[in-house]
Motif scaffolding. Structure first.
Motif, short mmCIF file in Angstrom:
data_model
loop_
_atom_site.label_atom_id
_atom_site.label_comp_id
_atom_site.label_asym_id
_atom_site.label_seq_id
_atom_site.Cartn_x
_atom_site.Cartn_y
_atom_site.Cartn_z
N GLY A 78 0.80 -1.21 0.00
CA GLY A 78 0.00 0.00 0.00
C GLY A 78 0.84 1.26 0.00
N THR A 79 0.21 2.37 -0.31
CA THR A 79 0.87 3.67 -0.33
C THR A 79 0.07 4.68 0.47
OG1 THR A 79 -0.28 4.27 -2.38
CG2 THR A 79 1.92 3.30 -2.61
N LEU A 80 0.73 5.75 0.88
CA LEU A 80 0.10 6.82 1.64
C LEU A 80 0.17 8.10 0.83
CD1 LEU A 80 -1.15 7.49 4.47
CD2 LEU A 80 1.13 8.23 5.15
N LEU A 81 -0.99 8.69 0.55
CA LEU A 81 -1.04 9.95 -0.20
C LEU A 81 -1.12 11.11 0.79
CD1 LEU A 81 -1.28 11.11 -3.13
CD2 LEU A 81 -3.74 11.18 -2.75
N VAL A 82 -0.11 11.97 0.80
CA VAL A 82 -0.06 13.07 1.77
C VAL A 82 0.16 14.40 1.04
CG1 VAL A 82 0.81 11.65 3.66
CG2 VAL A 82 2.42 12.74 2.12
N LEU A 83 -0.29 15.45 1.68
CA LEU A 83 -0.08 16.81 1.21
C LEU A 83 0.75 17.53 2.26
CD1 LEU A 83 -1.07 18.50 -1.27
CD2 LEU A 83 -2.82 19.43 0.23
N VAL A 84 2.00 17.86 1.94
CA VAL A 84 2.93 18.43 2.91
C VAL A 84 3.29 19.85 2.48
CG1 VAL A 84 5.12 18.14 4.11
CG2 VAL A 84 3.86 16.13 3.36
N ALA A 85 3.21 20.78 3.42
CA ALA A 85 3.62 22.16 3.15
C ALA A 85 4.51 22.65 4.27
CB ALA A 85 2.40 23.07 3.00
N ARG A 86 5.69 23.16 3.93
CA ARG A 86 6.61 23.73 4.92
C ARG A 86 6.41 25.23 4.98
NH1 ARG A 86 12.16 22.91 3.05
NH2 ARG A 86 12.63 24.46 4.64
N THR A 87 5.99 25.73 6.13
CA THR A 87 5.80 27.17 6.31
C THR A 87 6.52 27.60 7.58
OG1 THR A 87 3.72 26.73 7.47
CG2 THR A 87 3.56 27.26 5.14
N PRO A 88 7.17 28.76 7.55
CA PRO A 88 7.87 29.24 8.76
C PRO A 88 6.87 29.50 9.89
CG PRO A 88 8.56 30.47 6.80
CD PRO A 88 7.37 29.67 6.41
N CYS A 89 7.20 29.08 11.09
CA CYS A 89 6.34 29.28 12.25
C CYS A 89 6.84 30.50 13.04
CB CYS A 89 6.36 28.03 13.13
SG CYS A 89 5.31 28.17 14.58
N SER A 90 5.92 31.43 13.29
CA SER A 90 6.29 32.64 14.05
C SER A 90 5.30 32.86 15.17
CB SER A 90 6.30 33.86 13.12
OG SER A 90 5.00 34.08 12.58
N GLY A 91 5.75 33.51 16.21
CA GLY A 91 4.85 33.87 17.30
C GLY A 91 4.90 32.96 18.49
N VAL A 92 5.59 31.81 18.41
CA VAL A 92 5.67 30.90 19.54
C VAL A 92 6.93 31.18 20.35
CG1 VAL A 92 5.77 28.48 20.25
CG2 VAL A 92 4.46 29.12 18.24
N SER A 93 6.77 31.38 21.65
CA SER A 93 7.96 31.65 22.47
C SER A 93 7.65 31.35 23.93
CB SER A 93 8.41 33.11 22.33
OG SER A 93 7.46 33.98 22.92
N ILE A 94 8.72 31.07 24.69
CA ILE A 94 8.65 30.90 26.14
C ILE A 94 9.73 31.79 26.74
CG2 ILE A 94 8.80 29.28 28.06
CD1 ILE A 94 8.20 27.02 26.14
N SER A 95 9.34 32.61 27.73
CA SER A 95 10.31 33.53 28.33
C SER A 95 9.95 33.77 29.80
CB SER A 95 10.35 34.85 27.56
OG SER A 95 9.07 35.48 27.57
N ASP A 96 10.86 34.45 30.50
CA ASP A 96 10.60 34.84 31.89
C ASP A 96 9.78 36.13 31.92
OD1 ASP A 96 12.07 32.69 32.96
OD2 ASP A 96 13.95 33.79 32.61
N LEU A 97 9.28 36.47 33.10
CA LEU A 97 8.46 37.68 33.23
C LEU A 97 9.21 38.94 32.87
CD1 LEU A 97 6.38 37.12 36.51
CD2 LEU A 97 5.56 37.16 34.17
#
Length: 466
Positions: A47-66
């Motif tokens: 069998g085969t797997l049909l996939v749709l893949v798109a690479r897009t830059p991710c922005s806005g995610v962050s973890i920081s101190d107060l």
């Protein structure tokens, strides 16, 4: 930029899982911001797997101190606000807004360890984005003081904050959870949330302090409302439960009774049980039919919104109380559920469970659909009700000035050419996509903010009073 491993799994009615095959995708070889249709042969399996893949830059995610809070800097806040201003409404429609969450502390948590302490950490989930704090060991009043930022893809998403106890190599123990719809967030205020149980129906032990800010573009958020909602990637394995089945039957029964009462009212008008009421109904019928135009349909729905906005119905408050009472069941019933699960080792029982689970899910879908329509007109979520009013007003004006045949032609041409214009377009129904954002009565209970001290359910309060 490495290799993406994909596994295909199968699951049967006995909850038995089996890996069927695997395949790999070299992410570095794929172009950016482009949909790539790939047909991947499965290893160790036909069998085969049909996939749709798109690479897009991710922005806005962050973890920081107060001390390094992004929105605390006036220049950075102004820059972010400019990015989501009305002038940029048609740029990058998927970038709806940004959410900043300050996880400050938790107080009086449940002791999960034998030492009378816990090792708590906090998990934040928004859609399919998941971030977590560090673990604070041997503490029931942890102070994390962390700042998290999430990109908002849908303003109708719900932020879920769950507190766990780290337990070494074992799965973490549950310490409490809250669910906060983005549209209910009060910007810049420190709020104390009472932690709830896993079902978000009753108060658990402890509270958590959060401070949140939301910046979003209302035009992008409105357009996103009429597109398919993003599915959760983490599977929610639902079990057969007498409590949930009974609740869903009651929900469908309430909707059925409302429809039945409406039909009986119309029948009483035809039967002239009340002369005045039937006479008024007859005159209204004659005038309406004689002067009927198609634009009057959205106009009538618009007037219903206006009426409910001016005169808030008791059902808006009462439905939460009814749902709370219906969801609070005896502990004995939960114990019975556990006993029935232990006995459910025979094939026939699994078959019956699957059938009843399917019926349970269908009942829940029917009940939720009816409640979402009701809650749209009840102004439960003002943003969505206002958006519906705007659409109905435009529909009224459009139908008044433009003949119906032209509107049907435009709609048909758009539907027929959708796949030609975008081969990878997902077929969707805008009305159902809109209703999927409206909370059902059960979700209203889950998202309701509990007050401190309300640790008992309404049912148990009645018992304790007796």
């Amino acid at each position: 930029m490495g290799i993406l491993d994909i596994e295909v799994w199968g699951k049967d009615s006995k909850k038995h899982e089996e890996r069927l095959g695997t395949c790999k995708v070299d992410m570095a070889a794929l172009p950016l911001k482009q949909a790539n249709c790939l047909e991947l042969p499965l290893e160790s399996c036909p069998g085969t797997l049909l996939v749709l893949v798109a690479r897009t830059p991710c922005s806005g995610v962050s973890i920081s101190d107060l001390c390094v809070c992004p929105l605390a800097d006036p220049s950075e806040r102004k820059q972010i606000a400019q990015r989501f201003c009305l002038q940029n409404s048609l740029k990058d429609l998927k970038d709806v807004g940004i959410l900043q969450v300050k996880v400050l502390k938790a107080v009086d948590l449940l002791a999960a360890d034998f030492s009378g302490k816990s090792d708590p950490f906090c998990l934040l989930e928004l859609g399919n984005d998941r971030l977590q704090t560090h673990t604070i060991y041997k503490n029931l009043n942890p102070e994390w003081n962390k700042v998290f930022t999430f990109p908002i893809k849908d303003i109708h998403d719900v932020l879920e904050v769950t507190v766990f106890d780290e337990d070494g190599d074992k799965p973490p123990d549950f310490l409490g959870k809250v669910a906060i719809p983005l549209l209910s967030i009060r910007d810049g205020q420190t709020n104390c949330y009472v932690l709830k149980n896993k079902d978000l129906e009753q108060a658990f032990k402890g509270v958590i302090y959060l401070e949140m800010d939301v910046i979003y573009n209302p035009v992008k958020a409105s357009l996103r409302t009429f597109t398919p909602r993003e599915k959760r990637l983490v599977e929610d394995s639902r079990k057969l439960s007498k409590k949930i089945l009974s609740r869903d039957v009651d929900r469908v029964k309430r909707i059925t009774m409302a429809i039945w009462n409406t039909v009986q009212f119309l029948k009483s008008c035809f039967q002239w049980e009340s002369t005045l009421r039937s006479a008024v109904a007859f005159v209204v019928f004659l005038v309406t039919v004689w002067n009927f135009e198609l634009y009057m349909i959205p106009l009538a729905l618009l007037l219903l919104f206006v009426y409910n906005f001016i005169n808030p119905t008791k059902g808006k408050v009462g439905s939460i109380q009814d749902s709370q009472e219906s969801t609070d069941m005896d502990e004995e019933e939960e114990e019975d559920d556990k006993e029935s699960e232990k006995k459910g080792l025979i094939e026939r029982i699994y078959m019956v469970q699957d059938i009843v689970s399917t019926v349970q899910n269908i009942l829940e879908e029917i009940a939720s659909f009816g409640e979402r329509i009701k809650n749209t007109f009840n102004w439960t979520v003002p943003f969505l009700s206002f958006l519906a009013c705007l659409i109905l007003a435009v529909a009224t004006i459009t139908l008044y000035f433009i003949p119906l045949r032209y509107i049907v032609l435009i709609w048909g041409i758009s539907k027929f050419t959708k796949k030609l214009r975008n081969p990878y377009a997902i077929d969707n129904n805008e009305l159902l996509d809109f209703l999927s954002r409206v909370p059902s009565d059960v979700q209203k209970v889950q998202y309701a903010e509990l007050k401190q001290g309300s640790s008992q359910s309404p049912l148990r309060k009645k018992r304790s009073a007796l």
